[in-house]
Design an enzyme around this catalytic site. Structure first.
Site, PDB file in Angstrom:
ATOM      1  N   ASP A 184       0.823  -1.204   0.000  1.00  0.00           N
ATOM      2  CA  ASP A 184       0.000   0.000   0.000  1.00  0.00           C
ATOM      3  C   ASP A 184       0.863   1.264   0.000  1.00  0.00           C
ATOM      4  OD1 ASP A 184      -2.268   1.869   0.781  1.00  0.00           O
ATOM      5  OD2 ASP A 184      -3.284  -0.045   0.851  1.00  0.00           O
ATOM      6  N   HIS A 225      -3.916   5.064   4.215  1.00  0.00           N
ATOM      7  CA  HIS A 225      -4.605   3.848   3.794  1.00  0.00           C
ATOM      8  C   HIS A 225      -3.930   2.577   4.331  1.00  0.00           C
ATOM      9  CE1 HIS A 225      -6.221   1.290   0.369  1.00  0.00           C
ATOM     10  NE2 HIS A 225      -7.289   1.998   0.664  1.00  0.00           N
ATOM     11  N   SER A 400     -11.512  -1.836   0.353  1.00  0.00           N
ATOM     12  CA  SER A 400     -10.212  -1.684   0.991  1.00  0.00           C
ATOM     13  C   SER A 400     -10.204  -2.148   2.422  1.00  0.00           C
ATOM     14  CB  SER A 400      -9.890  -0.196   1.104  1.00  0.00           C
ATOM     15  OG  SER A 400      -9.209   0.225   0.017  1.00  0.00           O
TER      16      SER A 400
END
Ligand SMILES: *[C@@H]1O[C@H](CO)[C@@H](O)[C@H](O)[C@H]1NC(C)=O
Ligand SMILES: *[C@@H]1O[C@H](CO)[C@@H](O)[C@H](O)[C@H]1NC(C)=O
Ligand SMILES: *[C@@H]1O[C@H](CO)[C@@H](O)[C@H](O)[C@H]1NC(C)=O
Ligand SMILES: *[C@@H]1O[C@H](CO)[C@@H](O)[C@H](O)[C@H]1NC(C)=O
Ligand SMILES: *[C@@H]1O[C@H](CO)[C@@H](O)[C@H](O)[C@H]1NC(C)=O
Ligand SMILES: *[C@@H]1O[C@H](CO)[C@@H](O)[C@H](O)[C@H]1NC(C)=O
Ligand SMILES: [Ca+2]
Ligand SMILES: [Ca+2]
Length: 572
Positions: A184, A225, A400
């Site tokens: 990520d 994230h 996600s």
């Protein structure tokens, strides 16, 4: 002999196609448009083995820098030219030529750059800590917001619609000695809820080529994230900080690879092939843009990395690649995303806390199971997890947020049975996931029974992951027999799909009966399809099994008006 049917519906358009039907695909899927840009990265393949020092020297001689080998190869290296812009619209013929003139060098490929986007990025943060004093449950202040771990019906949720992790923890499964890599935008590995579970040795930063995958600061916390995903897997328990990970004693590695202007095949490949014996599970919450008109997937080196990981990783048991199925909503189809659709990955969709699918969920046949993303209508009841700079959030969302929960559940199963192969994990997922109270909010996709009596839904796969049931079955599980692949059959004619009509193709197959590849039990089926269409988004495809199970391998995509690229040897 049994017949497989492939049905094409040309809605408004018409087109020409060739179809093949196979069990295993070894080439990288194509179908994507011509590259928009070229990066300053080059794949350089030598004629023979070359050690790092020699490759460094060759790079310097031509004004390049050697970043390192591709997938630990001694022949293929990743060169960067600092004098070239990070992206430009044309190939640099002169740089290509200069390398190509070197007699040691066999092949030079300037890397195209393409877009890979995070799924479900939401710029909201939240802070604040509320103590909780329940016995035996985790004492972490955010545990009570983690309805995906334990849904007690608060926050608009449906009681017991959760991952059933407490049942797994009660069997002693907490993820010890299992490592999940979060591919990520980096991980805040100094976060007090992550730092003791951080596996630094298995971590790397492919966005800036160093061993420290710390997120790059931006004012809007865009790079939060990875940190949020990491906490879902392995935030620590009972430490008074944020909540608790699904596998709170497992290790998490950071692979920073999403934070550069464009993605390249080399970055993806090296990320997915990083430390495959140290990393058990790779979790990806990103992919080709979910705009409902993109058809894209892993390129050559990345495909090789995945196949290698599955065949050789974890000392031969195979790495587990977990994929977020996509956030394009009903106008997109995750089978048009070659990462999610791949049989080597486990693609995970999401549900919200009352059992509906989320509005951004995509559907496709490759979705194996579901976990959770948002709470009902309230954005403050998203997935509670760790956030950047030592903070906590309650608003992580999107598919996600769903994929790392699955990675956590798989980590629990792997701890309990270290012998599970990548295929065993898929079998356990299929056998233990539950319909629970999941349903399609719009009522299009019903629960159905397949030929062996398992319930499935085109949106949710086999249902919500059940950690308690998976761990219990993992304990007793005997590794599945060897895998065989058989080219089931082929339609090698070019046929026209009638405008506003449909075309049905039949494939008769003996499943390689009597040969060394004889298939007795079906595990994966792939239809490899090449077609052109006057409007790609209007083509719908179904695959029908001999027993009558009908799978929609491509749905209508109203935004996809491609009439040039079509699908080229696309596995679905
Ligand atoms: C990658 O490219 C090489 C050489 O062009 C080819 O031999 C190989 O089959 C390709 N592999 C995949 C997975 O596409
Ligand atoms: C922990 O995992 C490593 C790497 O997978 C393995 O070599 C080691 O034997 C494991 N240790 C235990 C106690 O299971
Ligand atoms: C794993 O496999 C090894 C070797 O085949 C065997 O000795 C061991 O008992 C197995 N462990 C489990 C938990 O099945
Ligand atoms: C196409 O199929 C026919 C009949 O099955 C076969 O003879 C021919 O060799 C095939 N051609 C290709 C290119 O596979
Ligand atoms: C297909 O259907 C559309 C809309 O119903 C119509 O406009 C079009 O003329 C039809 N095309 C053909 C070739 O029948
Ligand atoms: C499909 O389109 C491609 C690219 O435009 C072209 O090369 C190919 O010949 C077309 N195939 C058919 C069957 O029309
Ligand atoms: Ca904690
Ligand atoms: Ca998508």
């Amino acid at each position: 002999m049994s017949a497989c049917k492939i049905i094409f519906l040309g809605l408004l358009g018409c087109g020409l196609l060739e179809v093949a039907h196979a069990e295993k695909v070894t080439h990288a899927p194509a179908g994507h448009a011509a590259p928009e840009v070229f990066t300053n990265s080059f794949l350089v393949e030598f004629h023979g083995d070359v050690d790092k020092a020699a490759a460094d020297q060759v790079a310097r001689d031509h004004g390049f820098q050697n970043v390192g080998p591709l997938l630990r190869s001694k022949r293929e290296y990743h060169f960067i030219h600092k004098g070239l812009p990070a992206s430009r619209s044309k190939r640099s013929i002169s740089h290509h030529r200069s390398l190509k003139a070197n007699p040691q060098i066999k092949l030079v490929q300037q890397q195209p750059g393409y877009r890979r986007t995070k799924r479900g990025y939401s710029p909201l943060n939240s802070k604040g800590q509320i103590p909780l004093d329940k016995e035996k449950e985790p004492t972490d202040p955010y545990f009570k917001f983690q309805w995906y771990l334990k849904n007690d019906g608060s926050m608009g949720g449906k009681p017991k619609l959760d991952l059933n992790v407490e049942a797994a923890w009660a069997q002693g499964a907490t993820g010890k000695n299992v490592t999940t890599a979060i591919m990520d935008d980096g991980i805040d590995y100094l976060h007090p809820d992550l730092k003791f579970n951080y596996n630094a040795k298995a971590s790397y930063d492919f966005s800036s080529n160093d061993p420290f995958p710390y997120p790059r600061y931006t004012d809007d916390w865009f790079n939060s994230h990875g940190t949020r995903c990491a906490g879902e897997v392995s935030a620590a328990r009972d430490n008074g900080v944020c909540g608790v990970g699904v596998a709170y004693d497992s290790k998490v590695a950071g692979i920073r690879m999403l934070d550069q202007p464009y993605m390249t095949d080399l970055i993806e490949a090296n990320s997915m092939g990083h430390e495959p014996n140290m990393i058990d599970i790779y979790s990806a919450s990103w992919g080709p843009t979910d705009d409902g008109k993109t058809v894209d997937g892993p390129r050559n080196a990345t495909m090789r990395a995945i196949v290698k990981g599955v065949n050789e990783g974890r000392n031969g048991l195979g790495n587990i690649y977990v994929w977020a199925s996509g956030d394009g909503g009903e106008d997109d189809d995750c089978n048009a995303d070659g990462y999610a659709a791949s049989m080597w990955t486990i693609s995970i969709n999401s549900a919200i806390n009352d059992g509906q699918n989320a509005h951004y969920d995509e559907s496709c046949t490759s979705t194996l199971a579901s976990t959770f993303s948002n709470g009902g209508g309230d954005p403050k009841t998203g997935v509670a997890t760790t956030d950047l700079y030592g903070r906590c959030t309650k608003t992580h969302s999107g598919t996600s947020a769903a994929a790392p929960e699955a990675a956590g559940v798989f980590a629990l199963a792997l701890e309990i049975n270290r012998n599970l192969t990548w295929r065993d994990i898929q079998h356990l997922t299929v056998l233990t996931s539950k319909r629970n109270s999941l349903y399609d909010a719009k009522g299009y996709f019903k629960w159905q029974m397949n030929g062996v009596g398992l319930e499935f839904n085109h949106l949710f796969g086999y249902g919500v992951l059940d950690a308690g049931a998976m761990v219990a079955m993992a304990k007793e599980w005997k590794t599945v027999p060897q895998r065989y692949h058989c080219d089931g059959g082929k339609v090698n004619k070019t046929l026209a799909i009638p405008a506003n009509g449909s075309l049905t193709l039949f494939i008769d197959t003996h499943a390689c009966k009597g040969t060394e590849n004889q298939v007795d039990y079906l595990e994966h089926v792939q239809a490899v399809i090449t077609l052109n269409s006057s409007r790609r988004g209007d083509v719908i495809m179904h695959l029908v099994s001999p027993m009558g199970t009908r799978s929609m391998i491509l749905s209508e995509r109203p935004n996809d008006d491609d009439h040039i690229d079509g699908f080229s040897k696309w596995p679905s």
